[in-house]
Design a protein around this motif. Structure first.
Motif, mmCIF file in Angstrom:
data_model
loop_
_atom_site.group_PDB
_atom_site.id
_atom_site.type_symbol
_atom_site.label_atom_id
_atom_site.label_comp_id
_atom_site.label_asym_id
_atom_site.label_seq_id
_atom_site.Cartn_x
_atom_site.Cartn_y
_atom_site.Cartn_z
ATOM 1 N N GLU A 1 0.826 -1.217 0.000
ATOM 2 C CA GLU A 1 0.000 0.000 0.000
ATOM 3 C C GLU A 1 0.855 1.259 0.000
ATOM 4 N N LYS A 2 2.094 1.149 0.492
ATOM 5 C CA LYS A 2 2.974 2.311 0.514
ATOM 6 C C LYS A 2 3.458 2.700 -0.879
ATOM 7 N N LEU A 3 3.281 1.795 -1.837
ATOM 8 C CA LEU A 3 3.689 2.088 -3.212
ATOM 9 C C LEU A 3 2.660 2.943 -3.950
ATOM 10 N N LEU A 4 1.450 3.088 -3.370
ATOM 11 C CA LEU A 4 0.411 3.923 -3.978
ATOM 12 C C LEU A 4 0.663 5.399 -3.660
ATOM 13 N N LYS A 5 0.105 6.261 -4.493
ATOM 14 C CA LYS A 5 0.239 7.700 -4.264
ATOM 15 C C LYS A 5 -0.731 8.211 -3.208
ATOM 16 N N GLY A 6 -1.818 7.488 -2.981
ATOM 17 C CA GLY A 6 -2.833 7.933 -2.029
ATOM 18 C C GLY A 6 -3.968 6.935 -1.993
ATOM 19 N N GLY A 7 -5.187 7.426 -1.701
ATOM 20 C CA GLY A 7 -6.358 6.571 -1.650
ATOM 21 C C GLY A 7 -7.180 6.655 -2.924
ATOM 22 N N THR A 8 -7.994 5.627 -3.159
ATOM 23 C CA THR A 8 -8.861 5.575 -4.333
ATOM 24 C C THR A 8 -10.035 6.539 -4.167
ATOM 25 N N ASN A 9 -10.400 7.219 -5.256
ATOM 26 C CA ASN A 9 -11.538 8.141 -5.263
ATOM 27 C C ASN A 9 -12.549 7.723 -6.314
ATOM 28 N N GLU A 10 -13.829 7.844 -5.961
ATOM 29 C CA GLU A 10 -14.911 7.559 -6.901
ATOM 30 C C GLU A 10 -15.920 8.706 -6.880
ATOM 31 N N TYR A 11 -16.446 9.014 -8.059
ATOM 32 C CA TYR A 11 -17.414 10.095 -8.225
ATOM 33 C C TYR A 11 -18.633 9.511 -8.930
ATOM 34 N N LEU A 12 -19.817 9.714 -8.369
ATOM 35 C CA LEU A 12 -21.021 9.043 -8.855
ATOM 36 C C LEU A 12 -22.150 10.035 -9.097
ATOM 37 N N ALA A 13 -22.961 9.739 -10.109
ATOM 38 C CA ALA A 13 -24.141 10.549 -10.411
ATOM 39 C C ALA A 13 -25.188 9.660 -11.066
ATOM 40 N N GLY A 14 -26.467 9.995 -10.857
ATOM 41 C CA GLY A 14 -27.525 9.194 -11.450
ATOM 42 C C GLY A 14 -28.873 9.869 -11.328
ATOM 43 N N ALA A 15 -29.890 9.217 -11.889
ATOM 44 C CA ALA A 15 -31.254 9.760 -11.859
ATOM 45 C C ALA A 15 -32.261 8.630 -11.866
ATOM 46 N N GLU A 16 -33.443 8.871 -11.277
ATOM 47 C CA GLU A 16 -34.548 7.912 -11.270
ATOM 48 C C GLU A 16 -35.837 8.620 -11.690
ATOM 49 N N TRP A 17 -36.649 7.911 -12.436
ATOM 50 C CA TRP A 17 -37.904 8.478 -12.929
ATOM 51 C C TRP A 17 -39.014 7.452 -12.732
ATOM 52 N N ASP A 18 -39.982 7.818 -11.940
ATOM 53 C CA ASP A 18 -41.168 6.978 -11.770
ATOM 54 C C ASP A 18 -42.120 7.288 -12.916
ATOM 55 N N ILE A 19 -42.133 6.440 -13.920
ATOM 56 C CA ILE A 19 -42.978 6.688 -15.088
ATOM 57 C C ILE A 19 -44.449 6.659 -14.698
ATOM 58 N N ASN A 20 -44.783 5.711 -13.837
ATOM 59 C CA ASN A 20 -46.141 5.656 -13.274
ATOM 60 C C ASN A 20 -46.042 5.013 -11.898
ATOM 61 N N ASP A 21 -47.162 4.606 -11.346
ATOM 62 C CA ASP A 21 -47.153 4.053 -9.992
ATOM 63 C C ASP A 21 -46.436 2.710 -9.911
ATOM 64 N N LYS A 22 -46.263 2.052 -11.048
ATOM 65 C CA LYS A 22 -45.666 0.721 -11.024
ATOM 66 C C LYS A 22 -44.239 0.669 -11.572
#
Length: 547
Positions: free
Chosen positions: A431-452
């Motif tokens: 782990e000392k050979l790495l430059k730092g820690g891993t980073n993740e960036y996330l984005a998303g969306a949800e759409w309820d088209i109808n009640d089901k």
């Protein structure tokens, strides 16, 4: 354990088969994540893993969800080394592609929560690390360059010997290259059992505390079969080669002995003739013809001594390389476990929801059950010494997220993950050979088209702090971006089905590989290059019930 087996163990790979998340962590624990990875502030049963504090805002009752995922991944290493040009199957090319296929046909997860008033009691079973096996049916470059180095050494040996023996009318087998069949397979599963409870203080705020038990099991196999050195188009085993060398040296030695006897006989004849003419033996030995023959005899004696020393040296090489005769078949199994706390918080205000989760580092020690019975001067092999424990901590994780309900039926999501890789402890502190820690960036969306019906999609960018010193062809990760999409359908008020597709697109990582001097075997591997990349595709289905 012989030295050759130790070398092969250095190239056993110990990499994880993670499909999303950090270097040793899977974050794809539900189909909801597959169809929208930005779930860190979403309110749902999958939050038992991604946002456990937010689960407290679900309705009272028992909520149970089961998820099944199938993942197919390839790992491709394009290696360049001058030694590959000696390979019988490589057509003189110094660049070769090694591809491993990783299949995980059954990645299950189970989420359960019992909500009563302001409390939520939760359980999660998942595979937060590993999750399948990876198989390189042609081995990897680290395998083949070892065999290439043997052939390269013997090319020089046979060339030098034939140059020396040619004047005597003797020879040894010529080496022009090598042939080998390589194989490598690794299998790794980290099973997670998580329990915890969330408390809702009011309609805005909830907190969570829990523990996760992580149990790891891994198995690694390596084989080198049908090892040959090539004499033109003919492949011969190493014992056959060294037998040919022995026969050639024996033939040369016999011829030197015969020439030596001829010289000795000639000297005796000249001396006898001069003494018959009245010279003393001392005077006879000083005659030009006699002195010339004596010099020839001394030269032959020196050649004989040189051949004897060469034979002894090659005998040592033959003994060192003898284990390659029938190839190498090795196996190493590892098991271990660890426990770590998890805390979380969720805060709702208006159309927004904010959440955070912190998973503490899981201290893992994987105990070996392997063919390697004792430590070696080759430090990398010590990772697989039978009975020893190898540090493989699962690093701490901070996940934060936000959700905005821009309409009653449309939600936007964002998230950020940071893995504290450098605070973990891995074998030989890699782990000392790495430059730092891993980073993740996330984005998303949800759409309820109808009640089901609900449709959703999202993306994730993963950035690893890699260095050339950390990367190798046994285990590697590369930067990537991922997209997922899917749908959820409500069959009834208490039963939902979901399905999703998830794909990761990887970048290439190019690096120079340093030259290696394997003193224990008398081998040298020249510097080269490696280029790494992957593919990853996942499909999943899930069912969720509420009672």
């Amino acid at each position: 354990m012989n030295k050759v087996k130790l070398v092969i163990l250095t190239i056993l790979f110990s990499g994880n088969t993670a499909f999303a998340g950090g270097i040793l962590t899977n974050t794809n624990q539900s189909v909801s994540f597959l169809r929208n990875p930005a779930r860190d502030a979403a309110i749902g049963l999958d939050g038992v893993y991604s946002n456990p504090a937010g689960v407290a805002f679900l309705s009272d009752g028992l909520h149970i969800g089961f998820n099944w995922q199938y993942a197919h991944q390839t790992r491709t290493i394009t290696s360049t080394n001058t030694l590959f040009g000696l390979g019988n199957k490589n057509n003189g090319q110094t660049t070769k592609k090694f591809e491993g296929v990783a299949n995980a046909p059954f990645i299950p997860s189970l989420q359960a929560a019992y909500n009563k008033n302001n409390w939520s009691f939760q359980f999660n079973f998942s595979v937060p690390g590993g999750g399948g096996k990876c198989e390189f049916d042609k081995g990897i470059g680290s395998f083949e360059t070892v065999v290439g180095a043997i052939a390269n050494r013997l090319i020089g040996v046979s060339k030098d010997l034939n140059s020396s023996l040619g004047a005597l009318g003797a020879s040894v087998p010529t080496v022009t290259g090598y042939d080998v069949d390589g194989y490598m397979k690794g299998k790794q599963y980290y099973f997670g059992f998580q329990i915890g409870a969330a408390h809702k203080f009011n309609e805005h705020l909830s907190v969570y505390g829990g523990l996760r038990l992580l149990y790891g099991t891994a198995s690694y196999e390596a084989r080198l079969n049908n090892i040959r050195v090539m004499n033109g188009n003919t492949g011969i085993t190493l014992p056959e080669y060294f037998l040919g060398v022995t026969n050639g040296l024996t033939d040369a030695g016999n011829k030197i002995a015969a020439l030596g006897q001829q010289v000795k006989d000639g000297v005796q004849q000249y001396v006898a003739g001069y003494m018959a003419a009245g010279m003393s033996q001392e005077q006879a030995m000083q005659q030009p013809e006699v002195k010339q023959l004596v010099a020839q005899g001394q030269e032959l004696q020196a050649k004989g001594d040189q051949l004897k020393a060469t034979a002894e040296q090659l005998e040592g090489s033959a003994a060192t390389l003898a284990p390659y005769t029938n190839g190498v078949n090795l196996k190493s199994d590892q098991t271990g476990w660890g426990i770590a706390p998890i805390i979380g918080i969720d805060y709702k205000i208006g159309a927004f929801n904010f959440a955070a989760k912190y998973e503490f580092k899981t201290r893992m020690r994987m105990k070996n059950n392997s063919d390697l019975k004792e430590a070696s001067v080759i430090s990398a092999t010590n990772k697989y010494v039978n009975g020893t424990s190898v540090p493989e901590d699962s690093p701490a994780l901070l996940a934060v997220g936000a959700q905005w309900s821009i309409l009653d039926n449309v939600r936007l999501n964002a998230g950020y993950h940071h893995f504290f890789d450098k605070s973990a402890h891995w074998y030989e502190h890699s782990e000392k050979l790495l430059k730092g820690g891993t980073n993740e960036y996330l984005a998303g969306a949800e759409w309820d088209i109808n009640d089901k019906l609900t449709v959703s999609g999202g993306a994730q960018i993963t950035r690893y702090p890699l260095t050339d010193e950390y990367m190798n062809d046994m285990s590697f990760v590369v930067n990537s971006w991922t997209f997922g999409l899917g749908l959820e359908y409500k069959l009834s008020s208490n039963l939902k089905l979901s399905a999703a597709y998830f794909q990761t697109n990887y970048e290439d990582y190019d690096m120079n590989t340093p030259a290696q001097n394997m003193e224990a075997l008398g081998l040298n591997i020249p510097a080269g290059k490696n280029s790494f990349t992957r593919t990853n595709r996942v499909i999943g289905v899930g069912v969720e019930m509420c009672f």
